[in-house]
Motif scaffolding. Structure first.
Motif, short mmCIF file in Angstrom:
data_model
loop_
_atom_site.label_atom_id
_atom_site.label_comp_id
_atom_site.label_asym_id
_atom_site.label_seq_id
_atom_site.Cartn_x
_atom_site.Cartn_y
_atom_site.Cartn_z
N THR A 1 -33.19 53.52 -0.08
CA THR A 1 -33.60 52.13 -0.20
C THR A 1 -34.22 51.76 1.24
OG1 THR A 1 -31.55 51.20 0.74
CG2 THR A 1 -31.68 51.59 -1.78
N LEU B 1 -33.04 42.68 -2.25
CA LEU B 1 -34.61 43.60 -2.42
C LEU B 1 -34.32 44.74 -1.70
CD1 LEU B 1 -37.04 40.55 -2.50
CD2 LEU B 1 -36.35 42.09 -4.24
N GLU C 1 -31.81 46.54 -1.00
CA GLU C 1 -31.12 47.45 -1.53
C GLU C 1 -31.66 48.10 -2.87
OE1 GLU C 1 -27.46 45.14 -2.16
OE2 GLU C 1 -26.71 45.41 -0.12
N LEU C 2 -32.64 47.66 -3.36
CA LEU C 2 -33.13 48.27 -4.66
C LEU C 2 -33.70 49.56 -4.27
CD1 LEU C 2 -35.41 45.37 -5.97
CD2 LEU C 2 -33.20 46.13 -6.92
N HIS C 3 -33.57 50.78 -5.30
CA HIS C 3 -33.92 52.06 -5.20
C HIS C 3 -35.35 51.99 -5.04
CE1 HIS C 3 -34.87 56.03 -6.70
NE2 HIS C 3 -33.89 56.52 -6.09
#
Length: 284
Positions: free
Chosen positions: A89, A52, A54-56
């Motif tokens: 991120t 999560l 690492e999500l943009h």
């Protein structure tokens, strides 16, 4: 109901049996407590949380999101090197760098500087071989299990082996720096649990440091051996080293060392020479 209870109790029995069969390398005092804690704070939970983070994050949301985190956990945004909207991120923001000059490095040729922005929870001198020391007052862990060897056996005759435990709160700067001029010759990665490391938890549960995911660097400084260990925590299982990009922690198929998994050891044939304050790595 009855079936799920039976399965859980069987898993608990098998977990304790596994620790006994492999010889309890972490010298765990209460396997039953550890079983229920790993059910609650499983390694998969930290991997999911890591995915999560690492999500943009959309550019428009970044300043508000990071300021909310800073407000909640007391992070000082005035020290951040780059603008908040530059962190793609949340993981990038969590492992942020500081502006130049925010942490001047004292000139202590015969001493140590703090390797992290943390609070000292415990410190002392090792007196006996294969000893246990305090995480915080009230709970202990095995030094030899934590490091993978007994540091007293590697110490020069007549020398003292000292230790210090430093805690990083969620809002702290999460990068690690060298505490002195040191030459690291090897590193060990211990696959482990990702239990919380906040002081209130450490005070209640022994052996957290000896079972948690960690990376231990071993080398020498002007007074002898030096061991620098980075210990993962709940939702913070990614430990990185600036000089070793191949290091991967909290991998899905790894078996924890206290359940019979292997310690991943690596030699640095040419040594990793760092001056006091130099970047070592950090947490994501």
């Amino acid at each position: 109901g009855l079936v799920s209870t039976s399965v859980t109790l069987t898993m608990n029995y098998k977990f304790k049996e596994c620790i006994e069969i492999v010889g309890n390398p972490a010298q765990i005092q209460n396997p039953n407590t550890l079983f229920w804690l790993r059910m609650l704070f499983g390694r998969s939970r930290s991997r999911w949380f890591g995915m999560l983070t690492e999500l943009h994050v959309p550019v428009a949301l970044r300043p508000a999101l990071y300021r909310a985190f800073a407000w909640k956990y007391g992070a000082d945004l005035d020290e951040v090197r780059y603008p908040l909207d530059s962190f793609r991120t949340f993981q990038d923001f969590f492992s942020r760098k500081l502006r130049e000059g925010c942490r001047p490095v004292s000139d202590l040729p015969q001493g140590l500087v703090s390797p992290v922005d943390g609070v000292m929870l415990a410190s002392g001198v090792l007196s006996d071989a294969d000893t246990r020391i305090e995480q915080v007052k009230g709970a202990t862990y095995s030094v030899s299990s934590f490091l993978g060897f007994d540091p007293l056996q590697s110490a020069a005759p007549g020398s003292s082996v000292c230790y210090a435990v430093l805690y990083l709160a969620p809002g702290d700067y999460h990068r690690i720096h060298s505490p002195c001029a040191v030459d690291f010759s090897s590193g060990r990665h211990f696959c482990g649990e990702l239990l919380p490391v906040r002081p209130s938890f450490l005070q209640r549960v022994s052996d957290v440091f000896a079972v948690n995911e960690r990376v231990v660097l071993t080398g020498r400084w002007r007074f002898g051996q030096m061991n620098l260990a980075a210990v993962g925590a709940a939702n913070v299982g990614n430990i990185f080293l600036d000089f070793d990009p191949k290091l991967k922690t909290n991998r899905m198929r790894d078996i924890t060392v206290h359940c019979g998994g292997d310690v991943s050891s690596k030699r640095y044939p040419d040594g990793v020479r760092l001056e006091a304050g130099a970047a070592v790595g950090g947490f994501r």
